[in-house]
Design a protein around this motif. Structure first.
Motif, PDB file in Angstrom:
ATOM      1  N   GLN A 283       0.822  -1.210   0.000  1.00  0.00           N
ATOM      2  CA  GLN A 283       0.000   0.000   0.000  1.00  0.00           C
ATOM      3  C   GLN A 283       0.856   1.261   0.000  1.00  0.00           C
ATOM      4  O   GLN A 283       0.361   2.354   0.239  1.00  0.00           O
ATOM      5  CB  GLN A 283      -0.908   0.016   1.232  1.00  0.00           C
ATOM      6  N   GLY A 284       2.155   1.097  -0.201  1.00  0.00           N
ATOM      7  CA  GLY A 284       3.008   2.271  -0.317  1.00  0.00           C
ATOM      8  C   GLY A 284       3.568   2.799   0.993  1.00  0.00           C
ATOM      9  O   GLY A 284       4.160   3.876   1.020  1.00  0.00           O
TER      10      GLY A 284
ATOM     11  N   ALA B 146       4.636   6.884  -2.029  1.00  0.00           N
ATOM     12  CA  ALA B 146       4.094   7.400  -0.776  1.00  0.00           C
ATOM     13  C   ALA B 146       2.865   6.563  -0.415  1.00  0.00           C
ATOM     14  O   ALA B 146       2.286   5.918  -1.283  1.00  0.00           O
ATOM     15  CB  ALA B 146       3.706   8.854  -0.934  1.00  0.00           C
ATOM     16  N   PRO B 147       2.453   6.577   0.867  1.00  0.00           N
ATOM     17  CA  PRO B 147       1.349   5.719   1.282  1.00  0.00           C
ATOM     18  C   PRO B 147       0.084   5.923   0.456  1.00  0.00           C
ATOM     19  O   PRO B 147      -0.404   7.039   0.322  1.00  0.00           O
ATOM     20  CB  PRO B 147       1.114   6.127   2.735  1.00  0.00           C
ATOM     21  N   GLY B 148      -0.416   4.820  -0.095  1.00  0.00           N
ATOM     22  CA  GLY B 148      -1.683   4.837  -0.797  1.00  0.00           C
ATOM     23  C   GLY B 148      -1.656   5.476  -2.165  1.00  0.00           C
ATOM     24  O   GLY B 148      -2.685   5.527  -2.839  1.00  0.00           O
TER      25      GLY B 148
ATOM     26  N   TYR C  87      -5.136   8.258   1.411  1.00  0.00           N
ATOM     27  CA  TYR C  87      -4.558   7.650   2.608  1.00  0.00           C
ATOM     28  C   TYR C  87      -5.097   8.387   3.830  1.00  0.00           C
ATOM     29  O   TYR C  87      -4.945   9.602   3.944  1.00  0.00           O
ATOM     30  CB  TYR C  87      -3.042   7.776   2.477  1.00  0.00           C
TER      31      TYR C  87
ATOM     32  N   PRO D 241      -4.662   7.790   7.599  1.00  0.00           N
ATOM     33  CA  PRO D 241      -3.992   6.917   8.579  1.00  0.00           C
ATOM     34  C   PRO D 241      -4.771   6.695   9.866  1.00  0.00           C
ATOM     35  O   PRO D 241      -4.565   5.688  10.533  1.00  0.00           O
ATOM     36  CB  PRO D 241      -2.661   7.631   8.854  1.00  0.00           C
ATOM     37  N   GLU D 242      -5.655   7.607  10.221  1.00  0.00           N
ATOM     38  CA  GLU D 242      -6.317   7.464  11.511  1.00  0.00           C
ATOM     39  C   GLU D 242      -7.651   6.737  11.415  1.00  0.00           C
ATOM     40  O   GLU D 242      -8.409   6.696  12.378  1.00  0.00           O
ATOM     41  CB  GLU D 242      -6.468   8.834  12.174  1.00  0.00           C
TER      42      GLU D 242
ATOM     43  N   PRO E  59      -7.299   2.587   6.156  1.00  0.00           N
ATOM     44  CA  PRO E  59      -6.432   3.732   5.855  1.00  0.00           C
ATOM     45  C   PRO E  59      -6.170   3.964   4.374  1.00  0.00           C
ATOM     46  O   PRO E  59      -5.861   5.073   3.972  1.00  0.00           O
ATOM     47  CB  PRO E  59      -5.126   3.413   6.573  1.00  0.00           C
ATOM     48  N   PHE E  60      -6.269   2.910   3.551  1.00  0.00           N
ATOM     49  CA  PHE E  60      -5.887   3.044   2.147  1.00  0.00           C
ATOM     50  C   PHE E  60      -7.108   2.879   1.252  1.00  0.00           C
ATOM     51  O   PHE E  60      -7.834   1.889   1.356  1.00  0.00           O
ATOM     52  CB  PHE E  60      -4.838   2.008   1.791  1.00  0.00           C
TER      53      PHE E  60
ATOM     54  N   PHE F 175      -7.256   2.642  -2.231  1.00  0.00           N
ATOM     55  CA  PHE F 175      -7.172   1.815  -3.439  1.00  0.00           C
ATOM     56  C   PHE F 175      -6.546   0.450  -3.182  1.00  0.00           C
ATOM     57  O   PHE F 175      -5.717   0.278  -2.282  1.00  0.00           O
ATOM     58  CB  PHE F 175      -6.326   2.525  -4.503  1.00  0.00           C
ATOM     59  N   GLU F 176      -6.936  -0.487  -4.043  1.00  0.00           N
ATOM     60  CA  GLU F 176      -6.250  -1.763  -4.194  1.00  0.00           C
ATOM     61  C   GLU F 176      -5.692  -1.788  -5.615  1.00  0.00           C
ATOM     62  O   GLU F 176      -6.340  -1.271  -6.537  1.00  0.00           O
ATOM     63  CB  GLU F 176      -7.239  -2.932  -4.051  1.00  0.00           C
TER      64      GLU F 176
END
Lengths: 339, 244
Positions: free
Chosen positions: A26-27, B140-142, B199, B201-202, B206-207, B209-210
């Motif tokens: 998920q990055g 980066a995340p997500g 994204y 996070p809280e 949290p994400f 997309f797949e």
């Protein structure tokens, strides 16, 4: 719940634990303590869970107090410290009485120091971890005046321990393993990379550090159009201008710059703890050799726990002598917790 | 596609990982292989495997060296590769995400349109008309890499980096779009803006997309977009339809 007060904060204080594994898809890189060995050393000394959270201190510590006395240990970078003027030894269990001021100064050796309180920092977990991940926007650096919840010391009367930590503060020869893009570089470039004396540059953070060296830059052979691919911490990325960067705990998960090889996890703390200017050289080992160094954090913790030795202390040096159970041979172990 | 006709490379990536690489260059075919093989490895639930991550053209299988080893994992992956075929799976989900392409939100749209040989209106129309796949998540995340736009969108990264872009920026290079997640420099060009957060996070999910999800952008006026930005009831006005 006990409270840890940050009276003065150095510029690089964060809450850390072993990070968030399993989100690479998920990055999100694992993150967590820059030097996980130091986390495990503290857990071995105090006999607490390695997953408990600590304060990571980059380059400089700060002044701290707790409102409930508890044991603690300082591990990682060697930082001079004292409790109200009484010196605190590195890699040794100490007791921080309620209200006393623990002052931790600049790193004499290494970069990342760790303050592990026996109760563990008990901030709210985000995605099952308390680790601050600055590049992912999880948590933030600690500031002067911050107050953090801390759990109770699980074994306040446990005999103090000390540990001789592996020296990982002076650089030296670092073992690297081949990766998926090693053959993007020709043999001459790889040989020159291994023959080159590098220094850790001024530029570096939890995401990665830059290396500097004299002489020609390191180019790749062939096409520059290969696709971005997955990264692991320890990867040595040759950026656009031919300068090597070593990626660390908070690295990006996918990157386009080619990677010449990867520092094995066993040697990565030497990179993390290399202060600017520290000499570094690189030596390729085979994948099979690298694989023999692979170990889990729990196995490392078991080994460190075996290396701990009891501290023999002169009673004159024990400020809180009367806090210990000195007479009876058997105690329930929670004497000090009782009302 | 030439190089995904040859068998994939199995390569070391760290002391606890094997990378299965289907090609050295991006193609939709190699990406379909990577996403399909990731699902296959995940479903196989091999003992000792700790994580399975895909990138544009490869899959990394992480393992616990105390529970298994490289040769066991490599053998298991070779066996799975014999069962693997490009399924060209239809997407599981379709996201529809509003985006603004007006003067206030798309500073490089004119430049990109010119590079693609289009008018800005044509460029926006082509983005709206294309259902894009999440071909990878990362950096980066997500953050999704979305592809592929038609061939004339094969625009190189700019040589100078743009210092910082707002979260949710729609940026493009090499026939792909990214919804920007991070406050970081980039060589991709800024051609639109969403209020979508990839994204959170809280939250418990949290994400957004797949890999393999489908995304379609819907152009809205700058005025309507400002209203979306201030409405916190939805994630940037996006909807997600489950297809299967």
């Amino acid at each position: 719940m006990a409270i840890l007060t940050v009276h003065t904060a150095g510029p690089g204080l964060t809450v850390q634990d072993l990070g968030r594994p399993g989100w690479k898809a998920q990055g999100l890189s694992t993150g967590g303590a820059a030097d996980p060995v130091a986390l495990l050393e503290g857990a071995a000394l105090l006999g607490v869970a390695p997953t408990d959270a600590v304060i990571e201190m980059m380059g400089y510590g700060g002044t701290f107090s707790v409102d409930e006395g508890m044991r603690f240990a300082l591990t990682g970078a060697m930082m001079q410290a004292d409790i109200d003027g009484d010196p605190v030894l590195h890699n040794t269990t100490h007791f921080l009485p309620a209200g006393a001021k623990l002052t931790i100064r600049s790193a004499q050796k290494g970069v990342y120091g760790y303050l592990r309180l026996a109760g563990g920092v008990a901030t709210d977990p985000i995605m099952d971890s308390r680790a601050t991940h600055l590049t992912a926007g999880i948590g933030a650096r600690l500031q002067t005046g911050d107050a953090l919840p801390v759990g109770p010391d699980p074994d306040r009367v446990r005999a103090p321990q000390k540990l001789t930590a592996a020296d990982r503060f002076s650089g030296g020869t670092i073992r690297i393993m081949p990766g998926p893009q090693t053959d993007f570089f020709n043999a001459e470039t790889i040989d020159r990379f291994c023959a080159t004396p590098f220094k850790r540059s001024q530029s570096g953070n939890r995401q990665g550090i830059r290396l500097e060296h004299d002489g020609a830059q390191f180019g790749i052979s062939g096409s520059l159009t290969h696709v971005s691919d997955l990264i692991v911490p320890g990867d040595i990325q040759i950026a656009g201008e031919g300068v090597p960067y070593i990626l660390l705990a908070e690295c990006q998960t996918i990157g386009g710059y080619p990677r010449i090889g990867s520092v094995i996890p066993a040697d990565l703390p030497k990179i993390v703890q290399a202060a600017p200017g520290t000499p570094l050289r690189f030596q390729f080992i085979t994948v099979a050799q690298a694989d023999t160094t692979a170990t889990s954090q729990y196995a490392q913790l078991r080994a460190l726990t075996k290396m701990c030795q009891p501290v023999v202390r002169d009673p004159h040096d024990i400020a809180d002598l009367l806090g210990y159970q000195l007479i009876s041979g058997a105690t329930p172990g929670d004497d000090l917790e009782r009302p | 596609m030439t190089d995904s006709d040859s068998p994939p490379d199995l390569l070391p990536l760290g002391v606890d990982g094997v990378l299965v690489r289907f090609a050295r260059h991006m193609s939709e075919d190699a990406n379909a292989h990577a996403l399909g093989f990731r699902d296959l490895v995940q479903d196989a639930a091999l003992p000792g495997v700790t994580e399975v991550a895909s990138s544009l053209v490869s899959v990394r299988v992480g393992f616990d060296p105390e529970k298994t080893n490289r040769s066991t994992i490599t053998d298991a992956l070779k066996l799975l590769l014999t069962q693997h075929k490009t399924t060209n799976d239809s997407p599981r989900r379709l996201w529809r995400i509003p985006a603004a392409f007006g003067t206030d939100f798309a500073p490089q749209l004119d430049e990109v349109a010119a590079l693609a040989g289009l008018t800005p209106q044509q460029a926006v129309a082509q983005i709206e008309a294309t259902q894009l796949r999440v071909i990878a998540i990362g950096f980066a995340p997500g953050q999704p890499y979305l592809g592929m736009l038609p061939d004339h969108w094969n625009i190189p990264r700019q040589t100078a980096l743009t210092k910082s872009l707002p979260r949710g920026a729609l940026i493009t290079a090499v026939r792909q779009l990214i919804i920007w997640a991070a406050d970081a420099p980039t060589g991709w060009r800024h051609i639109g803006q969403t209020a979508f957060r990839v994204y959170l996070p809280e939250t418990s999910t949290p994400f957004a997309f797949e890999p393999g999800d489908m995304v379609q952008f819907q152009a809205v006026s700058d005025t309507d977009f400002r209203a979306i930005q201030t409405n916190t009831d939805t994630n940037g006005g996006a909807t997600c339809e489950v297809l299967r």
